[in-house]
Write a protein that holds these residues in place. Structure first.
Motif, PDB file in Angstrom:
ATOM      1  N   ALA A   8       0.838  -1.209   0.000  1.00  0.00           N
ATOM      2  CA  ALA A   8       0.000   0.000   0.000  1.00  0.00           C
ATOM      3  C   ALA A   8       0.869   1.253   0.000  1.00  0.00           C
ATOM      4  O   ALA A   8       0.594   2.207  -0.731  1.00  0.00           O
ATOM      5  N   LEU A   9       1.915   1.238   0.814  1.00  0.00           N
ATOM      6  CA  LEU A   9       2.821   2.387   0.880  1.00  0.00           C
ATOM      7  C   LEU A   9       3.527   2.595  -0.460  1.00  0.00           C
ATOM      8  O   LEU A   9       3.630   3.704  -0.957  1.00  0.00           O
ATOM      9  N   ALA A  10       3.970   1.502  -1.059  1.00  0.00           N
ATOM     10  CA  ALA A  10       4.622   1.590  -2.365  1.00  0.00           C
ATOM     11  C   ALA A  10       3.648   2.128  -3.402  1.00  0.00           C
ATOM     12  O   ALA A  10       4.028   2.905  -4.272  1.00  0.00           O
ATOM     13  N   GLY A  11       2.391   1.734  -3.308  1.00  0.00           N
ATOM     14  CA  GLY A  11       1.369   2.214  -4.236  1.00  0.00           C
ATOM     15  C   GLY A  11       1.131   3.705  -4.101  1.00  0.00           C
ATOM     16  O   GLY A  11       0.750   4.369  -5.058  1.00  0.00           O
ATOM     17  N   ILE A  12       1.371   4.249  -2.917  1.00  0.00           N
ATOM     18  CA  ILE A  12       1.191   5.688  -2.692  1.00  0.00           C
ATOM     19  C   ILE A  12       2.478   6.446  -3.034  1.00  0.00           C
ATOM     20  O   ILE A  12       2.447   7.476  -3.700  1.00  0.00           O
ATOM     21  N   VAL A  13       3.602   5.929  -2.584  1.00  0.00           N
ATOM     22  CA  VAL A  13       4.874   6.634  -2.696  1.00  0.00           C
ATOM     23  C   VAL A  13       5.448   6.577  -4.112  1.00  0.00           C
ATOM     24  O   VAL A  13       5.898   7.594  -4.639  1.00  0.00           O
ATOM     25  N   LEU A  14       5.455   5.412  -4.728  1.00  0.00           N
ATOM     26  CA  LEU A  14       6.095   5.261  -6.036  1.00  0.00           C
ATOM     27  C   LEU A  14       5.527   6.194  -7.110  1.00  0.00           C
ATOM     28  O   LEU A  14       6.303   6.820  -7.839  1.00  0.00           O
ATOM     29  N   PRO A  15       4.215   6.337  -7.221  1.00  0.00           N
ATOM     30  CA  PRO A  15       3.713   7.292  -8.220  1.00  0.00           C
ATOM     31  C   PRO A  15       4.169   8.735  -7.936  1.00  0.00           C
ATOM     32  O   PRO A  15       4.472   9.488  -8.853  1.00  0.00           O
ATOM     33  N   LYS A  16       4.243   9.101  -6.679  1.00  0.00           N
ATOM     34  CA  LYS A  16       4.704  10.444  -6.323  1.00  0.00           C
ATOM     35  C   LYS A  16       6.187  10.619  -6.652  1.00  0.00           C
ATOM     36  O   LYS A  16       6.599  11.668  -7.131  1.00  0.00           O
ATOM     37  N   VAL A  17       6.981   9.576  -6.412  1.00  0.00           N
ATOM     38  CA  VAL A  17       8.402   9.624  -6.737  1.00  0.00           C
ATOM     39  C   VAL A  17       8.570   9.737  -8.252  1.00  0.00           C
ATOM     40  O   VAL A  17       9.373  10.534  -8.740  1.00  0.00           O
ATOM     41  N   ARG A  18       7.797   8.953  -9.008  1.00  0.00           N
ATOM     42  CA  ARG A  18       7.869   9.022 -10.472  1.00  0.00           C
ATOM     43  C   ARG A  18       7.467  10.409 -10.975  1.00  0.00           C
ATOM     44  O   ARG A  18       8.089  10.953 -11.884  1.00  0.00           O
ATOM     45  N   LYS A  19       6.404  10.965 -10.379  1.00  0.00           N
ATOM     46  CA  LYS A  19       5.959  12.308 -10.776  1.00  0.00           C
ATOM     47  C   LYS A  19       7.031  13.345 -10.456  1.00  0.00           C
ATOM     48  O   LYS A  19       7.316  14.224 -11.263  1.00  0.00           O
ATOM     49  N   LEU A  20       7.661  13.228  -9.292  1.00  0.00           N
ATOM     50  CA  LEU A  20       8.728  14.146  -8.906  1.00  0.00           C
ATOM     51  C   LEU A  20       9.921  13.984  -9.840  1.00  0.00           C
ATOM     52  O   LEU A  20      10.505  14.976 -10.294  1.00  0.00           O
ATOM     53  N   GLN A  21      10.267  12.750 -10.155  1.00  0.00           N
ATOM     54  CA  GLN A  21      11.383  12.488 -11.061  1.00  0.00           C
ATOM     55  C   GLN A  21      11.103  13.107 -12.433  1.00  0.00           C
ATOM     56  O   GLN A  21      11.972  13.749 -13.031  1.00  0.00           O
TER      57      GLN A  21
END
Length: 99
Positions: A8-21
């Protein structure tokens, strides 16, 4: 358990990291483009100044003198100094070799 929470955390964090990247890549690209445009603009302005004052040909002459127009400085030096270098040390005129 922890696996469900991690997923669940990866599902929330990873899209935000990708968007930031992606945002950083876009910002980096924009910065690179701005730097390139500033370089082109300043280069053109400098060439206009050099042309307007007739300095461009002088700059080309200086480049040829210092860079020997794609030649090898050491080879040019040895060719030029060959006659002087072949002399015995006692026969060399010091004023000709001093800078």
């Amino acid at each position: 358990g922890n696996t469900a929470f991690g997923t669940a955390l990866a599902g929330i964090v990873l899209p935000k990291v990708r968007k930031l990247q992606l945002s950083l890549e876009v910002a980096d690209s924009a910065l690179s483009q701005a730097i390139h445009e500033a370089y082109v603009l300043s280069s053109r302005a400098l060439l206009k100044i050099l042309d307007a004052r007739g300095l461009r040909s002088h700059m080309v002459s200086l480049r040829r003198f210092f860079l020997l127009e794609h030649g090898d400085f050491f080879t040019q030096f040895m060719d030029t100094a060959e006659e002087e270098l072949r002399r015995e040390a006692k026969d060399v005129v010091l004023s000709r070799v001093q800078v």
